[in-house]
Design a protein around this motif. Structure first.
Motif, short mmCIF file in Angstrom:
data_model
loop_
_atom_site.label_atom_id
_atom_site.label_comp_id
_atom_site.label_asym_id
_atom_site.label_seq_id
_atom_site.Cartn_x
_atom_site.Cartn_y
_atom_site.Cartn_z
N ASP A 1 -1.55 3.20 0.59
CA ASP A 1 -2.70 3.94 0.04
C ASP A 1 -4.03 3.37 0.56
OD1 ASP A 1 -3.70 6.01 -1.61
OD2 ASP A 1 -4.35 4.49 -3.04
N PHE B 1 -2.39 7.99 -17.22
CA PHE B 1 -2.93 8.39 -15.92
C PHE B 1 -3.65 9.72 -15.98
CE2 PHE B 1 0.95 5.90 -14.23
CZ PHE B 1 0.27 4.71 -14.33
N GLY C 1 -5.29 4.73 -13.71
CA GLY C 1 -4.53 4.56 -12.48
C GLY C 1 -5.35 4.73 -11.21
N ASN C 2 -6.65 5.01 -11.33
CA ASN C 2 -7.52 5.15 -10.15
C ASN C 2 -6.95 6.16 -9.16
OD1 ASN C 2 -9.69 4.62 -8.43
ND2 ASN C 2 -8.64 2.91 -7.44
N ILE C 3 -6.51 7.31 -9.65
CA ILE C 3 -5.91 8.33 -8.79
C ILE C 3 -7.02 9.14 -8.10
CG2 ILE C 3 -4.54 10.46 -8.78
CD1 ILE C 3 -3.09 9.25 -11.28
N ALA C 4 -6.94 9.19 -6.76
CA ALA C 4 -7.98 9.88 -5.98
C ALA C 4 -8.09 11.33 -6.44
CB ALA C 4 -7.63 9.82 -4.50
N HIS D 1 -0.34 12.53 -7.30
CA HIS D 1 -1.24 11.57 -7.93
C HIS D 1 -0.77 10.17 -7.60
CE1 HIS D 1 -2.86 14.51 -11.22
NE2 HIS D 1 -3.23 14.83 -10.00
N VAL D 2 -1.51 9.49 -6.75
CA VAL D 2 -1.06 8.17 -6.29
C VAL D 2 -1.62 7.08 -7.19
CG1 VAL D 2 -1.02 6.55 -4.39
CG2 VAL D 2 -1.06 9.01 -3.93
N VAL D 3 -0.72 6.30 -7.80
CA VAL D 3 -1.14 5.10 -8.51
C VAL D 3 -0.71 3.93 -7.63
CG1 VAL D 3 -0.94 3.77 -10.63
CG2 VAL D 3 -0.80 6.25 -10.71
N ALA D 4 -1.69 3.26 -7.03
CA ALA D 4 -1.39 2.21 -6.06
C ALA D 4 -1.29 0.86 -6.76
CB ALA D 4 -2.47 2.17 -4.98
#
Lengths: 274, 232
Positions: free
Chosen positions: A36, B98, B179-182, A57-60
């Motif tokens: 990411d 999230f 979750g800091n999701i873009a 939805h990416v949680v890195a």
């Protein structure tokens, strides 16, 4: 006064309505930070969205944390890079399929001055021994990520116990970026994945000091979850994305991602060094 | 010093660029933080005034609690909310983890004690000055609460802005539950944390300057409105 109160409540409700808007179907991907932060997912997700209409939805997180997030049922799919931790995850019955989608390699970066004389070498175990013997500053992730797990394996291969190391060993308990920032600030060595390194901007005097050991191979796997343990996960949508990642189109997208002329990730089919 | 001057120039360029992604991040930051500050404003002002007006066992303990919670660590609130909202947790069925609403909830928890403590202090003074008179005029204690809040308008504004200051600057709690999701839960502060971790220091600092500018503008607007109200 009452009217102002009503105003506040209404304003809060409108704002809440604003944050809870409906949108396209989506899955939550618990992903290792490197794919990411390096910009890879940012590059390929729009392509997947275009063909599927699905948002990802990416949680890195570090690999350990990403797998734990999935264990708790808070993700629909995982993308990680720690073979041992993945084995355990599969054995526990959380995962149902595990497919390699990309690979690259790990490197040791360090200050140009190279006090432990790593430059020119290709043996990572010897490199770690040199750092130990020189007592050169070394930044350790200490966060149960894939990179952290590899680092611990290398110390073991070198028959050295980092818990008995001197103050030159800095366990920062943070992500790859935090470790690189710390290494840049302290002129220290650290083990890094190539993807994060290429995209990292605050290098200061850091350069690659050791690379090219076969033991530094870094493979990225996508793991679909087992419906038995994860009945509420959006497994159909997740499967679509996992299938796309290993499809011709997805693999081409991964291979096409470059920064400043450098390829960050090799698609799975690229021949690995032997 | 280069980094700082670069950051200032970059911040200006960012604001003027009209970059859609940046503006979406700013919008989410403001929406989440304002919603949380407003909810905390309602809850905290009622709680603060009630603590000044009513007499009941445990009142002093609650005042002490509100003041102690001023130092509530965001990361702990975020962690507790994560455990609650996780699908494996007691509130997992709500599907809040999230998502922006989860971020509003944790920030409300963080800001409410601030509003409560500040309003309580002001309302207590007003109660000492006017409480007897209002009671003699036949008002019940519950009826006096809105009167006190009306008298304590300025401290109430200060309390709201302090609550907003807490929510807009906060990162520890929202990065865990959001979750800091873009494009979905990424705010100014979590974007700054991300850019820092990518070694993009001037860009991270520029985002910080943009955030500070927004805060100043909002506070300025609030004080301007209050000033105009004060004049006859």
């Amino acid at each position: 006064m009452k009217s102002r109160f009503v105003f506040f409540v209404c304003a809060a409700l409108i704002l809440l309505g604003g944050v809870a808007r409906a949108e396209d179907p989506f899955i939550v991907l618990a992903s290792t930070t490197s794919v990411d932060n390096s910009g890879l997912l940012g590059q390929i997700l729009p392509l997947f969205k275009k063909t599927s209409g699905i948002d990802v939805h990416v949680v890195a997180l570090g690999t350990g944390q990403a797998l734990d997030t999935a264990r708790r049922g808070d993700a629909d799919l995982v993308l990680v890079h720690d073979p041992d931790a993945e084995d355990l995850f599969m054995k526990e019955g959380h995962g149902i399929t595990r497919r390699e989608l990309a690979w690259n390699d790990f490197i040791i970066v360090g200050a140009k001055a190279d006090p432990a004389k790593l430059i020119g070498g290709h043996d990572v175990v010897a490199g770690f021994k040199n750092i130990w013997n020189a007592g050169a500053p070394f930044v350790s992730r200490g966060d149960k990520s894939g990179t952290d797990a590899l680092e611990k394996r290398i110390w073991k291969m070198a028959s050295l116990d980092p818990t008995k190391a001197g103050p030159w060993f800095k366990d920062i308990g943070g992500g790859m970026g935090a470790a690189l920032n710390a290494a840049a600030g302290l002129d220290a060595y650290t083990l890094a994945d190539r993807g994060t390194w290429i995209s990292f901007k605050n290098r200061a005097t850091l350069i690659i000091t050791l690379e090219g050991d076969l033991r530094l191979l870094n493979r990225y796997d996508v793991i679909e979850l087992d419906p038995k343990l994860h009945p509420k996960a959006k497994l159909d949508l997740a499967k679509k994305f996992a299938d796309w990642l290993v499809s011709k189109e997805g693999q081409a997208a991964i291979g096409a991602y470059t920064l400043e002329g450098e390829k960050l990730f090799h698609p799975e089919a690229d021949a690995k060094p032997t | 010093m280069d980094d700082f001057s670069n950051a200032v120039a970059l911040a200006l360029r960012l604001i003027l660029s009209g970059d859609a992604e940046l503006y979406a991040i700013i919008r989410l930051s403001l929406t989440v933080s304002l919603a949380a500050a407003l909810i905390a404003g309602v809850l905290g002002s009622v709680a603060g005034a009630a603590l000044a007006v009513f007499r009941f066992p445990g009142r002093r303990a609650l005042v002490l609690l509100a003041n102690s919670l001023l130092g509530l660590p965001p990361v702990v609130v975020g962690l507790a909310a994560y455990i609650l909202f996780s699908r494996a947790g007691p509130l997992g069925a709500w599907g809040l983890l999230f998502t922006p609403p989860a971020m509003v909830i944790v920030q409300t928890v963080l800001a409410t004690p601030i509003v409560t403590a500040i309003v309580h202090r002001a309302a207590e003074e007003m109660w000492a000055l006017y409480g007897d008179g209002l009671q003699m005029a036949g008002a019940t204690r519950a009826e006096i609460i809105p009167e006190l809040l009306k008298l304590a308008r300025l401290p109430l504004l200060t309390a709201l802005l302090a609550g907003f200051g807490r929510t807009i600057s906060e990162v520890g709690a929202i990065i865990i539950v959001g979750g800091n999701i873009a494009g979905f839960t990424r705010t100014m502060t979590t974007a700054i944390a991300l850019q820092t971790s990518m070694g993009n220091l001037p860009f991270a600092l520029a985002l910080g300057l943009v955030l500070i500018t927004i805060s100043i503008a909002l506070n300025g607007a609030a004080f301007a409105i209050a000033d105009r109200r004060k004049r006859p």
